[in-house]
Design a protein around this motif. Structure first.
Motif, PDB file in Angstrom:
ATOM      1  N   HIS A  99       0.912  -1.222  -0.047  1.00  0.00           N
ATOM      2  CA  HIS A  99      -0.061  -0.027   0.078  1.00  0.00           C
ATOM      3  C   HIS A  99       0.866   1.283  -0.058  1.00  0.00           C
ATOM      4  O   HIS A  99       0.474   2.583  -0.789  1.00  0.00           O
ATOM      5  CB  HIS A  99      -0.840  -0.005   1.408  1.00  0.00           C
ATOM      6  N   TYR A 100       1.858   1.144   0.662  1.00  0.00           N
ATOM      7  CA  TYR A 100       2.961   2.254   0.634  1.00  0.00           C
ATOM      8  C   TYR A 100       4.414   1.945   0.594  1.00  0.00           C
ATOM      9  O   TYR A 100       4.847   0.692   0.990  1.00  0.00           O
ATOM     10  CB  TYR A 100       2.656   3.198   2.087  1.00  0.00           C
ATOM     11  N   TYR A 145       6.486   1.953  -8.908  1.00  0.00           N
ATOM     12  CA  TYR A 145       5.167   2.274  -8.178  1.00  0.00           C
ATOM     13  C   TYR A 145       4.671   3.604  -8.724  1.00  0.00           C
ATOM     14  O   TYR A 145       5.381   4.317  -8.829  1.00  0.00           O
ATOM     15  CB  TYR A 145       5.634   2.342  -6.953  1.00  0.00           C
ATOM     16  N   GLU A 148       1.549   8.252  -5.919  1.00  0.00           N
ATOM     17  CA  GLU A 148       0.660   8.249  -4.618  1.00  0.00           C
ATOM     18  C   GLU A 148       1.007   7.219  -3.630  1.00  0.00           C
ATOM     19  O   GLU A 148       0.586   7.345  -2.606  1.00  0.00           O
ATOM     20  CB  GLU A 148      -0.886   8.422  -5.271  1.00  0.00           C
ATOM     21  N   LYS A 149       1.767   6.247  -3.892  1.00  0.00           N
ATOM     22  CA  LYS A 149       2.078   5.356  -3.033  1.00  0.00           C
ATOM     23  C   LYS A 149       3.412   5.642  -2.197  1.00  0.00           C
ATOM     24  O   LYS A 149       3.759   4.795  -1.385  1.00  0.00           O
ATOM     25  CB  LYS A 149       2.170   3.939  -3.495  1.00  0.00           C
ATOM     26  N   THR A 175      -5.665   4.241   6.917  1.00  0.00           N
ATOM     27  CA  THR A 175      -5.849   3.302   5.925  1.00  0.00           C
ATOM     28  C   THR A 175      -6.672   1.944   6.675  1.00  0.00           C
ATOM     29  O   THR A 175      -7.556   1.576   6.011  1.00  0.00           O
ATOM     30  CB  THR A 175      -4.712   3.008   5.220  1.00  0.00           C
TER      31      THR A 175
END
Ligand code: ADP
Ligand code: MN
Length: 181
Positions: A99-100, A145, A148-149, A175
């Motif tokens: 997700h990040y 990637y 935004e991540k 999140t």
């Protein structure tokens, strides 16, 4: 299968502070969030432990990890979510795993000092300092990637490290909350 509980990748040149940040995040996320349980996957260690390599680099005396072996070894854990993966390379993971992506940066002198302290041989230190100067990890992250991540953060000082921990915890809290709805 969609991964709902967030996974985080902590990446960057050796010496930028990945392992330190990963451990702090693991502790503090588990103190703040009931579910999922967060857990560090220290990929470098796992590669050695589970022999996830086929070749040995003689020059740098390190294993050359095998991308498929590595992905197969952690896929089931990743699917469960709540994983904090600590590794210097990132282009070979399936793009939806994280997700990040936290990209840590540090000054040349800090990388030099930190790796000297670790007892790395001079050529290996120089190689890593060059990597940071030429932004090898940054290019790899940005090629792999979506913007935004990616969280690109400096980790030169303790204050910066603490700020990074706080910011990432807030982001993960949000999140996890959003995923409940
Ligand atoms: P990596 O896992 O990226 O190789 P480490 O987390 O092992 O880096 O950190 C390398 C060294 O730098 C350790 O001695 C650690 O305590 C120190 N360190 C890491 N981040 C910071 C920071 N933000 N400020 C000061 N020292 C740091
Ligand atoms: Mn490390």
């Amino acid at each position: 299968m969609e991964i709902r509980a967030p996974n985080i990748l902590i990446t960057g040149t050796p010496g930028t502070g990945k392992t330190t940040l990963a451990r702090l995040l693991e502790d503090q996320l588990n103190e703040t969030i009931d579910f999922p349980k967060f857990e560090v996957i220290s990929l470098g260690a796992l590669i050695n432990e589970k022999h996830l390599y086929k070749n040995w680099n003689e020059q740098f005396q390190v294993p050359e990890f095998d991308e498929d072996l590595v992905c197969d070894a952690i896929e089931a854990d990743i699917r469960r979510g709540g994983k904090i993966v600590d590794f210097h390379s990132c282009a070979f993971f399936p793009p939806d795993w994280f997700h990040y992506i936290v990209l840590l940066r540090a000054s040349n002198t800090n990388i030099f000092d930190r790796l000297s302290e670790r007892g790395y041989p001079e050529p290996k230190i120089q190689e890593n300092v060059q990597c940071e100067i030429f932004q090898v990890c940054k290019d790899e992250v940005e090629d792999s990637y979506p913007k935004e991540k990616i969280l690109e953060r400096n980790s030169d000082t303790i204050v910066e490290m603490e700020r990074n921990v706080e910011e990432i915890i807030e982001l993960i809290k949000k999140t996890v909350e959003d995923n409940k709805h």
